[in-house]
Design a protein around this motif. Structure first.
Motif, PDB file in Angstrom:
ATOM      1  N   GLU A 110     -41.487  18.262 -33.204  1.00  7.74           N
ATOM      2  CA  GLU A 110     -41.566  17.132 -32.272  1.00  7.74           C
ATOM      3  C   GLU A 110     -41.110  15.845 -32.946  1.00  7.74           C
ATOM      4  O   GLU A 110     -40.363  15.055 -32.364  1.00  7.74           O
ATOM      5  CB  GLU A 110     -42.998  16.991 -31.765  1.00  7.74           C
ATOM      6  CG  GLU A 110     -43.304  17.941 -30.612  1.00  7.74           C
ATOM      7  CD  GLU A 110     -44.749  17.861 -30.174  1.00  7.74           C
ATOM      8  OE1 GLU A 110     -45.334  16.767 -30.242  1.00  7.74           O
ATOM      9  OE2 GLU A 110     -45.275  18.900 -29.753  1.00  7.74           O
ATOM     10  N   VAL A 111     -41.542  15.633 -34.202  1.00 12.03           N
ATOM     11  CA  VAL A 111     -41.169  14.424 -34.950  1.00 12.03           C
ATOM     12  C   VAL A 111     -39.648  14.379 -35.151  1.00 12.03           C
ATOM     13  O   VAL A 111     -39.008  13.346 -34.933  1.00 12.03           O
ATOM     14  CB  VAL A 111     -41.910  14.393 -36.306  1.00 12.03           C
ATOM     15  CG1 VAL A 111     -41.330  13.307 -37.211  1.00 12.03           C
ATOM     16  CG2 VAL A 111     -43.409  14.167 -36.080  1.00 12.03           C
ATOM     17  N   LYS A 113     -37.407  15.763 -33.326  1.00 10.25           N
ATOM     18  CA  LYS A 113     -36.771  15.534 -32.026  1.00 10.25           C
ATOM     19  C   LYS A 113     -36.763  14.041 -31.706  1.00 10.25           C
ATOM     20  O   LYS A 113     -35.739  13.477 -31.292  1.00 10.25           O
ATOM     21  CB  LYS A 113     -37.537  16.282 -30.916  1.00 10.25           C
ATOM     22  CG  LYS A 113     -37.038  17.685 -30.670  1.00 10.25           C
ATOM     23  CD  LYS A 113     -37.819  18.325 -29.532  1.00 10.25           C
ATOM     24  CE  LYS A 113     -37.584  19.815 -29.487  1.00 10.25           C
ATOM     25  NZ  LYS A 113     -38.474  20.462 -28.507  1.00 10.25           N
ATOM     26  N   VAL A 114     -37.923  13.391 -31.929  1.00  9.72           N
ATOM     27  CA  VAL A 114     -38.060  11.964 -31.655  1.00  9.72           C
ATOM     28  C   VAL A 114     -37.106  11.181 -32.545  1.00  9.72           C
ATOM     29  O   VAL A 114     -36.428  10.253 -32.109  1.00  9.72           O
ATOM     30  CB  VAL A 114     -39.518  11.507 -31.853  1.00  9.72           C
ATOM     31  CG1 VAL A 114     -39.627   9.992 -31.808  1.00  9.72           C
ATOM     32  CG2 VAL A 114     -40.409  12.154 -30.798  1.00  9.72           C
ATOM     33  N   LEU A 115     -37.015  11.574 -33.822  1.00  6.98           N
ATOM     34  CA  LEU A 115     -36.158  10.876 -34.772  1.00  6.98           C
ATOM     35  C   LEU A 115     -34.696  11.022 -34.380  1.00  6.98           C
ATOM     36  O   LEU A 115     -33.899  10.080 -34.524  1.00  6.98           O
ATOM     37  CB  LEU A 115     -36.400  11.419 -36.186  1.00  6.98           C
ATOM     38  CG  LEU A 115     -37.698  10.978 -36.875  1.00  6.98           C
ATOM     39  CD1 LEU A 115     -37.859  11.696 -38.193  1.00  6.98           C
ATOM     40  CD2 LEU A 115     -37.754   9.474 -37.075  1.00  6.98           C
ATOM     41  N   GLU A 117     -33.513  11.323 -31.390  1.00  4.30           N
ATOM     42  CA  GLU A 117     -33.229  10.494 -30.218  1.00  4.30           C
ATOM     43  C   GLU A 117     -33.164   9.035 -30.655  1.00  4.30           C
ATOM     44  O   GLU A 117     -32.284   8.316 -30.439  1.00  4.30           O
ATOM     45  CB  GLU A 117     -34.347  10.658 -29.176  1.00  4.30           C
ATOM     46  CG  GLU A 117     -34.217  11.974 -28.401  1.00  4.30           C
ATOM     47  CD  GLU A 117     -35.431  12.242 -27.525  1.00  4.30           C
ATOM     48  OE1 GLU A 117     -36.363  11.404 -27.494  1.00  4.30           O
ATOM     49  OE2 GLU A 117     -35.456  13.303 -26.880  1.00  4.30           O
TER      50      GLU A 117
END
Ligand SMILES: [Zn+2]
Length: 117
Positions: A110-111, A113-115, A117
């Motif tokens: 998840e981290v 993925k956020v990074l 984006e």
């Protein structure tokens, strides 16, 4: 009930179903009707209520077992394994470790993925 020397309790089926099947039924019914002591009080007064469910008429204990036999061979071995407790604790630790790994990797994914984006 019709009983004969050769086919015994399967005499109730008459000439139907064939010899092989009747022999298999006999094998099961012999075990089913054999007396086994109650695991709680030790008296031979166990009655099969339904598939896998038994009742002791002496001490009124209700317990599970095999579908046709009070205790199957596999059931016995599993009971022994549980009594030793090593198997259970090992699996409990294993489950903990795998859960931790999964949750950790999920958070990492998840981290990342956020990074991205
Ligand atoms: Zn009993």
């Amino acid at each position: 009930m019709v009983k004969t020397k050769k086919v015994r309790s399967t005499g109730r089926f008459g000439s139907r179903y064939g010899v092989g099947i009747k022999k298999r039924v006999l094998k099961v019914e012999d075990k089913q009707n054999s007396l086994t002591p109650c695991p709680f009080c030790g008296f031979d007064r166990i009655k099969r209520e339904s598939a896998g469910l038994y009742n002791c008429t002496k001490c009124n204990a209700k317990f599970t077992g095999g579908a046709y036999v009070v205790e199957t061979l596999i059931g016995k071995t599993v009971k022994k394994i549980i009594a030793q407790k090593t198997f259970v604790t090992d699996t409990a630790e294993l489950i903990k470790v795998t859960e931790k790994e999964n949750s950790y990797s999920d958070i990492e994914n998840e981290v990342s993925k956020v990074l991205d984006e």
